[in-house]
Design a protein around this motif. Sequence first.
Motif, mmCIF file in Angstrom:
data_model
loop_
_atom_site.group_PDB
_atom_site.id
_atom_site.type_symbol
_atom_site.label_atom_id
_atom_site.label_comp_id
_atom_site.label_asym_id
_atom_site.label_seq_id
_atom_site.Cartn_x
_atom_site.Cartn_y
_atom_site.Cartn_z
ATOM 1 N N ILE A 179 53.554 -56.743 -5.318
ATOM 2 C CA ILE A 179 54.594 -55.829 -5.831
ATOM 3 C C ILE A 179 54.740 -55.962 -7.347
ATOM 4 C CG2 ILE A 179 57.062 -55.308 -5.772
ATOM 5 C CD1 ILE A 179 57.004 -56.289 -2.816
ATOM 6 N N SER A 194 51.776 -54.377 -9.019
ATOM 7 C CA SER A 194 51.740 -52.920 -8.841
ATOM 8 C C SER A 194 52.668 -52.192 -9.793
ATOM 9 C CB SER A 194 52.100 -52.551 -7.393
ATOM 10 O OG SER A 194 51.165 -53.124 -6.496
ATOM 11 N N ILE A 195 53.841 -52.759 -10.038
ATOM 12 C CA ILE A 195 54.802 -52.061 -10.900
ATOM 13 C C ILE A 195 54.684 -52.488 -12.370
ATOM 14 C CG2 ILE A 195 56.431 -51.765 -9.007
ATOM 15 C CD1 ILE A 195 58.099 -53.978 -10.179
ATOM 16 N N GLY A 196 53.705 -53.348 -12.672
ATOM 17 C CA GLY A 196 53.400 -53.672 -14.069
ATOM 18 C C GLY A 196 54.267 -54.728 -14.709
ATOM 19 N N LEU A 197 54.871 -55.598 -13.914
ATOM 20 C CA LEU A 197 55.725 -56.633 -14.513
ATOM 21 C C LEU A 197 54.945 -57.588 -15.403
ATOM 22 C CD1 LEU A 197 58.465 -57.894 -12.009
ATOM 23 C CD2 LEU A 197 58.750 -57.088 -14.343
ATOM 24 N N THR A 229 54.022 -56.281 -19.119
ATOM 25 C CA THR A 229 55.085 -56.260 -20.120
ATOM 26 C C THR A 229 54.816 -57.294 -21.204
ATOM 27 O OG1 THR A 229 56.646 -55.669 -18.381
ATOM 28 C CG2 THR A 229 57.577 -56.436 -20.470
ATOM 29 N N ILE A 237 63.551 -52.791 -13.350
ATOM 30 C CA ILE A 237 62.232 -52.977 -12.728
ATOM 31 C C ILE A 237 62.244 -54.196 -11.820
ATOM 32 C CG2 ILE A 237 59.777 -53.342 -13.190
ATOM 33 C CD1 ILE A 237 60.198 -51.997 -15.904
ATOM 34 N N PHE A 297 64.298 -53.476 -8.621
ATOM 35 C CA PHE A 297 63.551 -52.620 -7.698
ATOM 36 C C PHE A 297 62.456 -53.428 -6.996
ATOM 37 C CE2 PHE A 297 59.960 -49.619 -7.038
ATOM 38 C CZ PHE A 297 60.565 -48.781 -6.111
ATOM 39 N N ALA A 298 61.751 -54.275 -7.732
ATOM 40 C CA ALA A 298 60.652 -55.069 -7.171
ATOM 41 C C ALA A 298 61.171 -56.063 -6.137
ATOM 42 C CB ALA A 298 59.912 -55.804 -8.289
#
Length: 612
Positions: free
Chosen positions: A64, A67-70, A73, A85, A88-89
Amino acid sequence: MEIFIKKILNLDRIFKQVLVYLIDITLFVFSSIIAIILRFDIYMMIKFLDFTYFFFGIVLFTIIFLSIGLYRTIFRFSNLNILKIIFFAILIHGLLLFFINKFYLKLPQSIFIIQPIIFFICVSAFRLYIPIFISFISKKITVPSAVIYGAGINGNNLFNNLKNFSIKYFIDDNLLMIGKNISNKKIYAFEKIKNYKEDNITHVFVSFKIRSFEQKRLILDKFKDLDIVIRFIPEFESLAQPLVLFDKLLEINFEDLINKHSLQNMNYSSKNFDGLNILVTGGGGSIGSELCEQLSDFKIKNLVIIDNSEYNLYNINSILSNKNEKINIHPLLISVDNYESLELLYKKFNFDYVFHAAAYKHVPLIEKNIISSLRNNIIGSYNLAILSKKYHVKNLLLVSTDKAVNPTNIMGATKRISEKIFSSLADEIKDMNISIVRFGNVINSNGSVVPLFNKQIRNRGPVTVTHPEVTRYLMTIPDAVKLILETSIISKKYKSGLIYMLDMGKPIKIVDLAKKMINMYGFKVGKNINAGEIEIKYIGLREGEKLHEELYLTDKIKKTYNDKIFLVDEVSENFEFIENKINELKNLIQKNNSDSIINFLIDNVEGYKKIN
């Protein structure tokens, strides 16, 4: 501790991402243990600890978070926006674990309400703490003091991202801005920077975009008397890294290095070359390839390029093929000392122009490869002269060098003999326009100091200079080629076989060039690498090198129609005499006797003396 943190900050980005990922795993384990303790007690913790739970939990949050690009950053720029973000993750992570537990793990469900809350708090706190911690550490580590030139929006953005510079104030040319504050830093008039030593200012960052060479030149001139590093807007992430090389910085303009403008308004045009067959020897080299590129702007019938380097020939052919599909380009792997192969070309193409740029030019290497260098530089020039005479070439031009004047190395001596071959041929043939173009070093050419300095600076030094007083005449490659083409046209108005000297301006001290490049990359000269300094190291003159180059043998210099090109009136010799000397040289080359060849050069090249 500070040194350890500094090493972490200087790690490659992938290693920093792995480090943050390992911390996230630790935070997940920690939050799970705390959740169990809060739900039950410390004695029940061991009962509910389950390897399968940790396996699912770590795998899920890894997928996760990625996938969301944490992990993409830039951690040092984390702010409150990242909380959305993370929330949500971890929400998705908690729900998935909740359902996996319901059907498989069978742990108390309350744990999957408490754990995500604690995990969210831990991850969020860690992400928000990173920039605060880095800022704190940066203050303890000595950072350079800087000023931002330009107090507009870009200036403010730059200020917010210069984490590893201590910004003292802004300067601006707009009188309406003077005295105001931006980001709690005062805006001063430009004159304030002249007191830079009092404030220990080492860097000035120009925040506004540079739209022309003239604008950049004016800005650099403003700071020319100040010992300050001037930097133009780079990518913010690179800029925030301490003690790194700023590859994203505005590319170095070689005109900036030698303080010259690009040449304009030449006398030649498309009509001079359209529909002609042109041969360029050494077409893969620095000058030869630029000649080919500029000639490809015209409607040439056939452009024949010969070079003995497969790699160089491939490169120029690729460039020209993508540039102008209408030109018939003939890239041929041929050496100029191969008379038979050259003659086949002369028969086939009936050349109108021959530009002879092929030569071995690297002075120390030639000193160690005398025989092959004489074959290429002298015999090659002689072959072209004979074939141009035999096949009635209308225009023949030799690219020469200032090293041909009172040479102290084999390379210069070979070029001087090449000059003699071409100038003596002009007395033999009246219907051929023969010209010789002599100039100094071209900046950023193969084997020149600029690519070497560039590589050394990227490797954080030392930058090697042969001698603190060594000077060279320097010109950009495009300008040198423009003047070569110009000479090929205006030389028709003068006697054939003359030497044309390009206006190289004043010679430049190589150590000053090294210092300027170091400063333009954002460093200062010195031995302290950790303070952003790069050392200049003197290694001594190499074999065959002079301290200062010369451009002519005589004082008889005349102006031409172009104020950047001069005529050098030097005495030419009889072509039959030159032919006899070349035949003598061929015999010496065949005998492979280097000592006899050196003596031949001493006897036949005025001013030649071997040094070192």
